[in-house]
Design a protein around this motif. Structure first.
Motif, PDB file in Angstrom:
ATOM      1  N   GLN B 318       0.829  -1.206   0.000  1.00  0.00           N
ATOM      2  CA  GLN B 318       0.000   0.000   0.000  1.00  0.00           C
ATOM      3  C   GLN B 318       0.863   1.255   0.000  1.00  0.00           C
ATOM      4  O   GLN B 318       1.902   1.303   0.635  1.00  0.00           O
ATOM      5  CB  GLN B 318      -0.887   0.018   1.234  1.00  0.00           C
ATOM      6  CG  GLN B 318      -1.929  -1.078   1.196  1.00  0.00           C
ATOM      7  CD  GLN B 318      -2.554  -1.259   2.552  1.00  0.00           C
ATOM      8  OE1 GLN B 318      -3.591  -0.720   2.829  1.00  0.00           O
ATOM      9  NE2 GLN B 318      -1.872  -1.982   3.400  1.00  0.00           N
ATOM     10  N   SER B 328      -3.833   9.257   8.420  1.00  0.00           N
ATOM     11  CA  SER B 328      -4.217   8.363   7.311  1.00  0.00           C
ATOM     12  C   SER B 328      -5.567   7.732   7.632  1.00  0.00           C
ATOM     13  O   SER B 328      -6.020   7.792   8.768  1.00  0.00           O
ATOM     14  CB  SER B 328      -3.175   7.258   7.136  1.00  0.00           C
ATOM     15  OG  SER B 328      -3.281   6.322   8.193  1.00  0.00           O
ATOM     16  N   ILE B 331      -5.061   1.643   7.549  1.00  0.00           N
ATOM     17  CA  ILE B 331      -4.173   0.964   6.611  1.00  0.00           C
ATOM     18  C   ILE B 331      -4.106  -0.511   7.003  1.00  0.00           C
ATOM     19  O   ILE B 331      -3.865  -0.839   8.164  1.00  0.00           O
ATOM     20  CB  ILE B 331      -2.754   1.585   6.662  1.00  0.00           C
ATOM     21  CG1 ILE B 331      -2.815   3.092   6.357  1.00  0.00           C
ATOM     22  CG2 ILE B 331      -1.802   0.855   5.726  1.00  0.00           C
ATOM     23  CD1 ILE B 331      -3.311   3.451   4.981  1.00  0.00           C
ATOM     24  N   ARG B 349      -3.650   3.289  11.931  1.00  0.00           N
ATOM     25  CA  ARG B 349      -3.686   4.612  11.303  1.00  0.00           C
ATOM     26  C   ARG B 349      -2.369   5.312  11.600  1.00  0.00           C
ATOM     27  O   ARG B 349      -1.797   5.144  12.668  1.00  0.00           O
ATOM     28  CB  ARG B 349      -4.846   5.444  11.858  1.00  0.00           C
ATOM     29  CG  ARG B 349      -6.218   4.898  11.497  1.00  0.00           C
ATOM     30  CD  ARG B 349      -7.290   5.778  12.092  1.00  0.00           C
ATOM     31  NE  ARG B 349      -7.325   7.072  11.458  1.00  0.00           N
ATOM     32  CZ  ARG B 349      -7.590   8.218  12.102  1.00  0.00           C
ATOM     33  NH1 ARG B 349      -7.802   8.214  13.397  1.00  0.00           N
ATOM     34  NH2 ARG B 349      -7.629   9.367  11.452  1.00  0.00           N
TER      35      ARG B 349
END
Lengths: 279, 713
Positions: B318, B328, B331, B349
């Motif tokens: 990613q 973010s 993830i 995150r």
């Protein structure tokens, strides 16, 4: 070569676009099932046409006979091992008859897989969802002119970050967010030339082109969604990191390739009798 | 004051309140009342079949009566009745005001100690800590003198088959809940009623009952802790070597690039010799090699562009960009246990706190991935995944609001606020979804934002607080959180039908935390504890410097005080019987007479003896004394961990500025409902019985509450 690959792409895009357009209302799983069915039938038909059916039939009959022999003479070791050798020999003959048709089949298979990846590999951004735009430059020297490389987006798309320069990777990246549904062009400009990259936001089961590239005829063939980038451009590729499309099977998300391979094999075998093809 | 036992005596099950006391089919078949003279076998078979049918019908009667009956409980951790009343009077909470006008409002008596795991366990089971066995966040194993989480415990996997550096456990490990007793929704489930229980504390792994449940407070993160964040800095020496609730990692910025690792749980499929045993072997000592499981890791790279004020992250496959001071999304992080064969899924995150001049990156505790949970965080197991498909990934561990990051200066107050609001919004979206898809008989939704906000924002609101900080936004932070919960209530009221019984409750209220009490230091000063080396009073871990042979008692947990009892404690010195009782009396008097020499305040206002004041089979398993601090005081953070700071009484200047782990009478919770409340002093245990009563289900004999909601006409 690149222009030939582009021409081929245009033809395949048209054919698959029509086919996909007819089936996409069924949803991801059933449209994929339909395409898998057609693929299976097509592959079996091609196999029938490009293979020596008589030889294959004869080899298979002989193999069957040898296998019966194995069961009949299992008490006589000398005969048994002799037949084992025959089984091995006829298996190699069978493989020899199959290998050429299989190699021929690889060509349409690869084309189909590339086209299907275009439609089932990734999904468009949802409204409000963000993605990374990655511009790869041809040479590290191009990074020197980095300040002049800009990204322009239509109103339907919001560019959320300044370009992040990664000299090690010859990359400049941005983050964009979908504001309204539709298909738009992002424009990457180096001051002289401008290269457009299609972005898809919203829409149900829209095929998306993740990358626009132009380095070689092979990458052009592998990424048929958009025209190749002119070779004189400093930009090697423009990629959008779309989310993967998961096909739901019994509630479990799955990459499209797994159900496609299983379904096309099963359905292809199911139709071989109807087509009168010996495999 | 001791907890009044008389109040327990009043808590009889409602007489005649449950005309349809359920009787199971098995009870009926084997009841002597059904014995008949011997008959023809065929007749017997027919009779039995008829009886089974009759009993099945009888057992379904409560469900039939309850058909159409719906109850929703909005659980707001830490909502305080006085603050609520103040904000309602200020006109900031119109939905609460309307609900109070429609029904009723009372302070809700909490438990002693008024800690969330204790109070929510009482709400769930209708029993006091003597029944459910949760006395504190932290319990002590006296045989090892080691602390452990009171809520859940991991079970090791089967004996492994080892092959070199590979290790294959013969069976998987597990985890079990330590709370005792049956929850009220399990009792409803036994009557065929279905519940949705969203993030109930102390419900990990979620108990099985008809319906759905997602675990809440007490759920570990992926590494098995109750929440360990990671903080990556390029100036490691500016930070302390270790902090609670987080790990700080030093990284180097080379050519605008940072390479680092996320540290996952131990890989039980791999084992490597410990450094210690290899060193001993090298020195020629004949020792058997000991092995340890290495941690699973996931590499990540950050490409910094200081000119752009942003960085590109590459985590596994990613890639994403963060600007400075930006978070973010979730993830997905995968840790490889067996290459190409087995991975452990997680989510985190990232927060790029600072790019230049110093690099600072915060990563949330690694979550058990709701999409592919490695531990049972929901019931049924795939419910967390279903929620994920509708809501996206979400916080799954213990308490999402990262108070420790704020406490240790990793977050500023504003950063904490932002992170807390993100967690709140996740809950808010989940509640909207649950209200839209509510087809169960009972719905419980939990919000922890007010609790965590009151802990960390009190000093902005209160100018008397020793750690008071002026901040125009955050001085109103607690009020804003209350307003946000008022909006939630508005949504709930709009979504539920008129016939639905709505209960808004909290497990406890709140008080300022002005002064810390180092109870172990006080016990040391009073001569109850003796140290092996008094010159090293402030060093050592969990009582490591204590001379147990000359120690009579010790404090562990936020309210617990234990007698160093022979036969129970590892180095017990006090004999059971008269010596124990005399010491208990002496301690009670001394604690209540305790004075803060700086201001002559009495820091302790209540001493509770669980063995006398509680009911239930677990009452002997907790501390010997529960200390109830006066308003303004609370145990320090060091004392519960067996440490001995120099001063017994200290001003609290940390951001953790509000608390509730004190005398339970000072911090009642709230009970607001669209029904009349028949008691002036309802308790958490009363509420449990009242919820059961809504469905015509009788409480068990272990439950100590009484029915306090007026039946609906």
């Amino acid at each position: 070569m690149t222009s030939a690959a582009s021409a081929l792409n245009a033809v395949f895009n048209l054919v698959f676009g029509v086919l996909y357009g007819m089936l996409k209302w069924l949803g991801p799983f059933w449209s994929l099932t339909g395409i898998a069915c057609l693929t299976g039938i097509l592959m079996v038909w091609i196999f029938g046409k490009v293979s020596n059916q008589t030889a294959i039939e004869r080899t298979r009959d002989r193999l069957s006979a040898e296998l019966i022999g194995l069961r009949l003479f299992k008490d006589d070791l000398r005969v048994f091992f002799g037949i084992q050798f025959q089984v091995l020999a006829w298996t190699f003959k069978y493989l020899r008859h199959s290998i050429v048709p299989m190699l021929i089949l690889m060509v349409p298979t690869v084309i189909i897989l590339i086209q299907l990846n275009l439609h089932y590999g990734f999904r468009p951004l949802r409204t409000g969802e963000s993605a990374l735009v990655k511009v790869k430059l041809r040479a590290a020297s191009a990074m020197a002119a980095e300040s002049s490389l800009t990204l322009r987006a239509p109103e339907n798309l919001q560019v959320e970050t300044p370009g992040v320069h990664v000299p090690d990777l010859k990359e400049i990246c941005w983050r964009v967010r979908g504001v309204r549904d539709g298909r738009f062009d992002l424009i990457v400009s180096d001051g002289k030339d401008s290269i457009a990259k299609q972005v898809a936001v919203g829409g149900r089961l829209e095929g998306v082109s993740t990358i626009r590239t132009g380095e070689s005829w092979l990458s052009c063939l592998l990424n048929p969604g958009e025209a190749p980038i002119p070779v004189q451009s400093v930009i090697e590729s423009i990629e959008i990191r779309y989310p993967e499309l998961d096909i739901l099977i019994l509630g479990k998300p799955m990459n499209w390739l797994i159900p496609f391979l299983i379904l096309s094999l099963v359905l292809g075998f199911a139709f071989k009798g109807v087509l009168g093809v010996k495999i | 004051m001791k907890k009044p036992r008389s109040s327990h005596a009043e808590l009889e099950p409602p007489k005649g309140g449950t005309p349809n006391t359920p009787q199971t089919a098995i009870d009926c078949v084997w009841s002597p009342a059904f014995r008949r003279p011997r008959r023809h076998p065929r007749q017997n078979e027919l009779s039995r079949a008829a009886l089974v049918l009759l009993c099945c019908w009888l057992s379904s009667i409560p469900s039939l009566f309850a058909a159409g009956r719906k109850v929703m409980v909005l659980g707001i951790d830490g909502m305080d009745p006085k603050l609520l009343q103040t904000f309602v009077e200020q006109g900031r909470m119109p939905n609460f005001k309307a609900l109070m006008a429609e029904g009723d409002f009372r302070p809700l008596q909490t438990t002693m100690p008024p800690q969330s795991p204790v109070a929510w366990s009482t709400f769930m089971t209708g029993m006091d800590p003597g029944g459910h066995g949760i006395f504190d966040f932290i319990h002590v194993d006296p045989s090892k003198m080691a602390p452990y989480s009171s809520m859940a415990q991991a079970d090791p996997g089967g004996r492994p088959i080892n092959a070199g550096t590979w290790s294959f456990p013969t069976s998987g490990g597990g985890v079990h809940i330590l709370r005792k007793g049956t929850t009220f929704w399990q009792m409803l489930g036994e009557r065929g009623l279905r519940s949705t229980i969203f993030r109930m504390p102390v419900n990990f792994p979620p108990v099985k009952s008809p319906g759905r449940a997602l675990a809440g407070m007490g759920t570990p993160d992926l590494i098995g802790s109750l929440g360990t964040f990671s903080f990556y800095v390029d100036h490691r020496s500016d930070w302390p070597p270790s902090i609670s609730g987080g790990e700080i990692y030093g990284v180097t910025v080379t050519s605008n690039r940072v390479s680092a690792q996320l540290n996952g749980p131990p890989n039980t499929f791999r084992r490597f010799p410990t450094k210690e045993s290899l060193d001993l072997r090298e020195k020629g000592r004949a020792v058997s090699i000991e092995f340890e499981n290495p941690k699973m890791t996931q590499d990540f790279v950050v490409h910094l562009d200081s000119k752009a004020g942003a960085a590109k992250f590459v985590v596994g496959d990613q890639e994403f960009i963060l600007k400075e001071k930006e978070w973010s999304d979730w993830i997905h992080v995968e840790f490889e246990a067996i290459p190409h064969l087995m991975t452990v899924s997680s989510a985190a995150r990232f927060y790029l706190k600072q790019l230049t001049p110093k690099f600072e990156l915060y990563v949330t505790p690694l979550q058990i991935d709701p999409e592919d949970p490695v531990m049972p965080i929901s019931h049924p197991t795939d419910w967390s995944k279903q929620l994920c498909s509708h809501l996206g990934r979400y916080y799954t561990h213990n308490i999402p609001e990262d108070t420790q990051a704020f406490n240790h200066g990793v977050f500023t107050a504003r950063e904490f606020w932002e992170q807390m609001i993100f967690a709140y919004e996740e809950r808010s979206r989940a509640m909207d979804y649950l209200l839209k898809h509510q087809d169960e008989d009972f719905l419980f939704v939990y919000f922890g934002t007010v609790d965590q906000g009151c802990h960390m924002l009190w000093h902005f609101m209160d100018p008397r607080h020793p750690g008071h900080v002026k901040d125009e936004l955050l001085k109103d932070g607690i009020a804003k959180l209350y307003e946000m919960l008022d909006i939630q209530l508005g949504r709930v009221r709009a979504a539920i039908g008129k016939e639905t019984t709505l209960v808004v409750m909290s497990d406890h209220g709140f008080a300022p935390f002005y002064w810390e009490v180092n109870l172990n230091t006080w016990l040391l000063e009073q001569g109850y504890i003796t140290l092996k080396d008094p010159s090293k009073q402030e060093s050592g871990e969990f009582f490591s410097n204590v001379d147990w042979s000359r120690t009579k008692c010790y404090a562990a947990g936020l309210n617990g005080l234990y007698i160093n009892l022979k036969g129970r404690e590892k180095g017990g010195s006090v004999t059971a019987g008269a010596e124990y009782e005399n010491l208990m009396d002496q301690l009670e008097k001394a604690l209540l007479a305790m004075k803060d020499p700086r201001n002559t305040n009495s820091p302790v206002s209540l001493v509770t003896r669980p063995r006398q004041d509680f009911q239930g089979a677990e009452k002997d398993k907790g501390p010997d004394i529960l200390v109830g601090y006066s308003r303004g005081y609370r145990s320090s953070s060091d004392s519960p961990l067996g440490l001995f700071p120099k001063a017994a009484f200290v001003d609290n200047k940390s951001p953790w500025s509000g608390d509730h782990c004190i005398d339970y009478r000072v911090v009642p919770g709230i009970l607001v409902t669209n029904r009349r409340i028949t008691s002036q002093t309802p308790t958490l245990a009363d509420l449990t019985v009242s919820l059961l009563h809504e469905y015509g289900v009788a409480p068990t004999k272990e439950m100590i509450g009484k029915q306090v909601l007026e039946p609906k006409n």
